[in-house]
Design a protein around this motif. Structure first.
Motif, mmCIF file in Angstrom:
data_model
loop_
_atom_site.group_PDB
_atom_site.id
_atom_site.type_symbol
_atom_site.label_atom_id
_atom_site.label_comp_id
_atom_site.label_asym_id
_atom_site.label_seq_id
_atom_site.Cartn_x
_atom_site.Cartn_y
_atom_site.Cartn_z
ATOM 1 N N GLN A 1 46.024 0.117 8.134
ATOM 2 C CA GLN A 1 47.301 0.379 8.765
ATOM 3 C C GLN A 1 48.330 -0.626 8.239
ATOM 4 O O GLN A 1 48.112 -1.825 8.258
ATOM 5 C CB GLN A 1 47.183 0.241 10.276
ATOM 6 C CG GLN A 1 48.468 0.484 11.020
ATOM 7 C CD GLN A 1 48.289 0.374 12.526
ATOM 8 O OE1 GLN A 1 47.167 0.321 13.012
ATOM 9 N NE2 GLN A 1 49.393 0.326 13.235
ATOM 10 N N VAL A 2 49.471 -0.105 7.804
ATOM 11 C CA VAL A 2 50.528 -0.960 7.283
ATOM 12 C C VAL A 2 51.179 -1.723 8.430
ATOM 13 O O VAL A 2 51.516 -1.151 9.468
ATOM 14 C CB VAL A 2 51.583 -0.119 6.545
ATOM 15 C CG1 VAL A 2 52.741 -0.997 6.099
ATOM 16 C CG2 VAL A 2 50.960 0.613 5.361
ATOM 17 N N HIS A 27 48.089 -2.994 3.283
ATOM 18 C CA HIS A 27 48.254 -2.171 2.086
ATOM 19 C C HIS A 27 48.367 -3.102 0.879
ATOM 20 O O HIS A 27 48.462 -4.317 1.038
ATOM 21 C CB HIS A 27 49.505 -1.298 2.202
ATOM 22 C CG HIS A 27 50.795 -2.064 2.166
ATOM 23 N ND1 HIS A 27 51.252 -2.811 3.233
ATOM 24 C CD2 HIS A 27 51.734 -2.194 1.206
ATOM 25 C CE1 HIS A 27 52.402 -3.365 2.926
ATOM 26 N NE2 HIS A 27 52.727 -3.010 1.705
ATOM 27 N N THR A 28 48.357 -2.511 -0.295
ATOM 28 C CA THR A 28 48.493 -3.303 -1.524
ATOM 29 C C THR A 28 49.973 -3.556 -1.749
ATOM 30 O O THR A 28 50.695 -2.714 -2.273
ATOM 31 C CB THR A 28 47.862 -2.566 -2.717
ATOM 32 O OG1 THR A 28 46.505 -2.242 -2.407
ATOM 33 C CG2 THR A 28 47.912 -3.457 -3.956
ATOM 34 N N SER A 32 54.300 -1.371 -3.924
ATOM 35 C CA SER A 32 55.405 -0.694 -3.243
ATOM 36 C C SER A 32 56.692 -1.504 -3.282
ATOM 37 O O SER A 32 56.664 -2.729 -3.134
ATOM 38 C CB SER A 32 55.055 -0.449 -1.778
ATOM 39 O OG SER A 32 53.898 0.333 -1.641
ATOM 40 N N LYS A 98 58.775 -0.647 4.001
ATOM 41 C CA LYS A 98 57.938 -0.407 2.819
ATOM 42 C C LYS A 98 58.279 0.962 2.227
ATOM 43 O O LYS A 98 58.280 1.976 2.932
ATOM 44 C CB LYS A 98 56.465 -0.434 3.214
ATOM 45 C CG LYS A 98 55.498 -0.023 2.106
ATOM 46 C CD LYS A 98 54.110 0.179 2.651
ATOM 47 C CE LYS A 98 53.154 0.675 1.591
ATOM 48 N NZ LYS A 98 53.545 2.018 1.087
ATOM 49 N N SER A 100 57.588 4.251 -0.192
ATOM 50 C CA SER A 100 56.399 5.050 -0.481
ATOM 51 C C SER A 100 56.030 4.990 -1.951
ATOM 52 O O SER A 100 55.024 5.568 -2.360
ATOM 53 C CB SER A 100 56.638 6.507 -0.077
ATOM 54 O OG SER A 100 57.721 7.030 -0.812
#
Length: 121
Positions: A1-2, A27-28, A32, A98, A100
């Protein structure tokens, strides 16, 4: 989960400088683009700055260009917004978001809760 968490907002005087931090997880981060926005009471959310995934490009609206600088540290999963020569009209809740994608396309898929910046004597 971001998860995105902003920090660094506080009360400052006109002409002061302030740096906001956006710490990301879930997230990585380096894949992004990231944007900063602000929202003042009774006003629409306003774009403030954006940066591509590996800092190739940055974007600013005219209202902050030359005063604000966005940067990021991918190793630390962190983005920053350096704000100089702050004005009362910069008072708002500042949020990071962030993208996409790697590039800045204004397609934001996750948002932080925001940090309050107040510029006043």
């Amino acid at each position: 989960q971001v998860n995105l968490v902003e920090s660094g907002g506080r009360l400052v005087q006109p002409g002061d400088s302030l740096t906001l931090t956006c710490t990301a997880s879930g997230h990585t981060f380096s894949e992004s683009a990231v944007g900063w926005f602000r929202q003042a009471p009774g006003k629409e959310r306003e774009f403030v700055a954006a940066i591509t995934a590996n800092s190739e490009y940055t974007y600013y609206p005219g209202s902050v260009k030359g005063r604000f600088t966005i940067s990021r540290d991918n190793a630390g999963n962190t983005a920053y917004l350096q704000m100089n020569d702050l004005k009362p009209e910069d008072t708002a809740v500042y949020l990071c978001a962030k993208e996409s994608s790697y590039w800045v396309r204004r397609e934001y898929e996750a948002w932080g809760q925001g940090t309050q910046v107040t510029v006043s004597l």
